[in-house]
Design an enzyme around this catalytic site. Structure first.
Site, PDB file in Angstrom:
ATOM      1  N   HIS A  17       0.839  -1.205   0.000  1.00  0.00           N
ATOM      2  CA  HIS A  17       0.000   0.000   0.000  1.00  0.00           C
ATOM      3  C   HIS A  17       0.872   1.252   0.000  1.00  0.00           C
ATOM      4  O   HIS A  17       0.601   2.207  -0.735  1.00  0.00           O
ATOM      5  CB  HIS A  17      -0.895   0.051   1.250  1.00  0.00           C
ATOM      6  CG  HIS A  17      -1.948  -1.000   1.308  1.00  0.00           C
ATOM      7  ND1 HIS A  17      -2.100  -1.824   2.395  1.00  0.00           N
ATOM      8  CD2 HIS A  17      -2.923  -1.350   0.435  1.00  0.00           C
ATOM      9  CE1 HIS A  17      -3.124  -2.644   2.187  1.00  0.00           C
ATOM     10  NE2 HIS A  17      -3.631  -2.373   0.997  1.00  0.00           N
ATOM     11  N   LYS A  41     -17.265  -6.362   5.180  1.00  0.00           N
ATOM     12  CA  LYS A  41     -15.981  -7.004   5.443  1.00  0.00           C
ATOM     13  C   LYS A  41     -15.778  -7.184   6.935  1.00  0.00           C
ATOM     14  O   LYS A  41     -16.010  -6.276   7.720  1.00  0.00           O
ATOM     15  CB  LYS A  41     -14.830  -6.139   4.892  1.00  0.00           C
ATOM     16  CG  LYS A  41     -14.513  -6.364   3.451  1.00  0.00           C
ATOM     17  CD  LYS A  41     -13.197  -5.698   3.097  1.00  0.00           C
ATOM     18  CE  LYS A  41     -12.778  -6.046   1.696  1.00  0.00           C
ATOM     19  NZ  LYS A  41     -11.503  -5.427   1.352  1.00  0.00           N
ATOM     20  N   ARG A  90      -2.458  -6.129  -8.201  1.00  0.00           N
ATOM     21  CA  ARG A  90      -1.437  -7.143  -7.968  1.00  0.00           C
ATOM     22  C   ARG A  90      -1.515  -8.273  -8.985  1.00  0.00           C
ATOM     23  O   ARG A  90      -0.513  -8.790  -9.415  1.00  0.00           O
ATOM     24  CB  ARG A  90      -1.599  -7.742  -6.565  1.00  0.00           C
ATOM     25  CG  ARG A  90      -1.297  -6.792  -5.438  1.00  0.00           C
ATOM     26  CD  ARG A  90      -1.487  -7.508  -4.109  1.00  0.00           C
ATOM     27  NE  ARG A  90      -2.781  -8.173  -4.066  1.00  0.00           N
ATOM     28  CZ  ARG A  90      -3.802  -7.796  -3.318  1.00  0.00           C
ATOM     29  NH1 ARG A  90      -3.698  -6.770  -2.538  1.00  0.00           N
ATOM     30  NH2 ARG A  90      -4.946  -8.453  -3.341  1.00  0.00           N
ATOM     31  N   SER A 128      -3.465  -7.523   2.610  1.00  0.00           N
ATOM     32  CA  SER A 128      -3.762  -7.459   4.041  1.00  0.00           C
ATOM     33  C   SER A 128      -4.203  -8.809   4.577  1.00  0.00           C
ATOM     34  O   SER A 128      -3.789  -9.226   5.660  1.00  0.00           O
ATOM     35  CB  SER A 128      -4.837  -6.407   4.313  1.00  0.00           C
ATOM     36  OG  SER A 128      -4.355  -5.127   3.986  1.00  0.00           O
TER      37      SER A 128
END
Length: 163
Positions: A17, A41, A90, A128
């Site tokens: 990040h 989430k 990514r 994460s």
């Protein structure tokens, strides 16, 4: 002034990040690192912990402001006068998700563009959720996260075991 918003759940913020953030500062004068509240989430860290870790991780970075918002990110962007949203990519799976998100954002707010930064090869596996999984399995992730995050992970999951 060119202002952008870099939203995410940052649970927790990683070196990946921070790499995207630092590279976006080469394009924009100011970037708001936005803790976007997503009630769908389940977070490993509380809202307050994530916000504190984001502030700690970006301390000393010129042109960065940390904020939070519950609602559509494009609404927040309009409120602060930002015309660009920063996102990191990514893998192909990220692209598919981000492509759909970009289409939804364009539908809601066609005046706000998304700007994508590709993860560097040494950081393209860092997420994460991966950090939390590794740390909870007592794997040393200190080289993948800011120092304050590593300390928080050690408090939460305990020390890494020798491998």
């Amino acid at each position: 002034m060119r202002l952008a918003v870099y939203p995410g759940s940052f649970d927790p913020i990683t070196n990946g990040h921070l790499d995207v953030l630092k590279r976006s500062l080469q394009v924009f004068d100011e970037v708001i690192l936005l803790l976007a509240v997503n009630p769908n989430k389940k977070a490993a860290f509380s809202f307050e912990e994530r916000l504190r870790l984001m502030k700690e991780a970006t301390k000393g970075l010129k042109g960065v402001r940390v904020d939070s918002y519950a609602g559509l990110t494009v609404d927040y962007s309009r409120k602060v006068g930002a015309r660009h949203l920063i996102r990191g990519l990514r893998a192909v799976s990220d692209f598919e998700y981000e492509f759909g998100l970009a289409a939804a954002n364009e539908y809601v707010a066609g005046d706000i563009d998304m700007v994508f930064f590709m993860a560097r090869k040494e950081e393209n596996f860092i997420s994460s959720s991966m950090i939390n999984e590794l740390a909870s399995s007592h794997v040393d992730v200190s080289s993948l996260v800011p120092e304050a995050v590593n300390e928080a992970l050690l408090r939460k999951y305990g020390p890494a075991e020798p491998r």
